[in-house]
Design an enzyme around this catalytic site. Structure first.
Site, PDB file in Angstrom:
ATOM      1  N   TYR A   1       0.779  -1.133  -0.256  1.00 58.00           N
ATOM      2  CA  TYR A   1      -0.051  -0.048  -0.082  1.00 58.00           C
ATOM      3  C   TYR A   1       0.982   1.156  -0.116  1.00 58.00           C
ATOM      4  CZ  TYR A   1      -3.520  -3.460   1.524  1.00 58.00           C
ATOM      5  OH  TYR A   1      -4.647  -4.150   1.486  1.00 58.00           O
TER       6      TYR A   1
ATOM      7  N   HIS B   1      -0.108 -12.303   1.400  1.00 60.83           N
ATOM      8  CA  HIS B   1      -0.667 -11.121   0.518  1.00 60.83           C
ATOM      9  C   HIS B   1      -0.906 -11.544  -0.972  1.00 60.83           C
ATOM     10  CE1 HIS B   1      -1.272  -6.489  -0.334  1.00 60.83           C
ATOM     11  NE2 HIS B   1      -2.390  -7.187  -0.286  1.00 60.83           N
TER      12      HIS B   1
END
Length: 341
Positions: free
Chosen positions: A60, A148
């Site tokens: 992110y 992830h």
């Protein structure tokens, strides 16, 4: 009314996860940049409104989100927060371009640091990722660590990466482990083959897309794996289904747009904002422990939190089912009882 501070225990970990959390992808310059100050203001307001669960990731903003979380939580006792981050990507200078993070030649994350994500699901890579995230977030531990997006990396994710996470859990360095993705097939296999405490499912258990119920959620029930739901607005279409809106972060097709508009029409018939139904719907499933909100501004945060107190009549869910817009086996929230607040 949904209380953001209400908690649910994650398996037998002893960890209690708040029903509402704050996702930080948007605060890492997802789709458009925001300033450090604005990001910190959103996190501070969320904490002030009772949010105690923060989810972040190295991807992110290529570290920006984790760094912005650090700035916002400085001075808050660590035991008052539940913090999750993700593993499987290391941030490195000269990283090769990852086409999954682009659409029409444009990156999803804007104005990010030069170090980019590099896939690494090795044991050493997982441990290194955790150490680097600890430094970026400025904490001594994470409560939850998630593999992830291991879509193309199932073999490593289910072996070397899982081994590293399970050892960190056994050593008490993290309380719960799992995986976070927006597709269900690999996630179902990981839940089946690994001892995961929790998963983060983005966009596949919403008013618009309940495909998570096909195989994944039943597997989570069998394996007693808790589920955090992200992407409840399907990247915006469940807020404002007008031409140009996005579904899964790209322009919505005419078919998807039509379905969202039909949902909006039924919600309007009951004088309920579609976004309120979108936020509250996933929490009715007994395996879903938490929903992540992903605001990028104070106005969006206030709107999201206001949706939690909207009373939704059972007739709305019945109408959605009758129109074929909601699976008949999907659990739905119970209406607010008078005087129960």
């Amino acid at each position: 009314m949904i209380d953001p501070q209400a908690t649910v225990q994650i398996g037998d970990t002893g960890l209690r996860l708040p029903r509402i959390g704050l996702g930080t992808a948007s605060l890492g310059n997802f789709l458009s940049p925001i300033s450090d100050e604005d990001a910190a203001a959103v996190i501070a307001r969320a904490l002030g409104r009772g949010i105690r669960y923060l989810d972040t990731a190295p991807l992110y903003g290529h570290g920006l989100a984790e760094q912005r979380v650090r700035a916002a939580i400085a001075g808050i006792p660590r035991d008052e927060l539940v913090i999750s981050t993700k593993v499987g990507r290391l941030l490195r200078e000269g990283a090769p371009r990852d086409d999954s993070q682009y659409f029409n030649g444009e990156p999803f994350y804007k104005d990010v640091p030069s170090a980019g994500p590099v896939w690494d699901f090795s044991e050493n890579g997982i441990r290194q990722s955790v150490e680097e995230s600890l430094r970026r977030v400025g904490v001594d531990r994470f409560d939850i660590l998630l593999l992830h997006d291991p879509d193309e990396h199932f073999e490593q994710a289910s072996t070397t990466a899982y081994k590293a996470l399970s050892e960190l859990r056994a050593d008490g360095e993290v309380r719960a482990i799992g995986a976070g993705m927006n597709s269900t097939s690999v996630l179902t296999k990981l839940v089946r083959d690994c001892d995961l405490d929790v998963i983060l499912l983005a966009g596949r258990y919403t008013l618009l897309d309940q495909s998570g119920m096909d195989e994944l959620l039943p597997m989570c029930v069998r394996r007693t794996t808790s589920v955090v739901v992200g992407g409840v607005f399907n990247s915006g279409i469940l807020i404002d289904p007008e031409p140009g809106t996005t579904f899964d972060y790209v322009p919505a097709s005419a078919e998807v747009l039509d379905r969202a508009r039909r949902i909006r029409g039924i919600c309007a018939r009951h004088d309920v904002p579609m976004a309120a139904a979108a936020v509250q719907f996933p929490l009715a499933h007994p395996q879903v422990c938490s929903v992540l909100l992903g605001p990028r501004s104070l106005d969006e945060l206030d709107m999201d939190l206001g949706l939690l107190s909207v009373d939704i009549p059972s007739a709305l869910w019945a109408d959605l089912r009758a129109e074929g817009l909601l699976r008949p086996d999907a659990p739905c929230p119970e209406p607010q009882l008078p005087g129960s607040r």
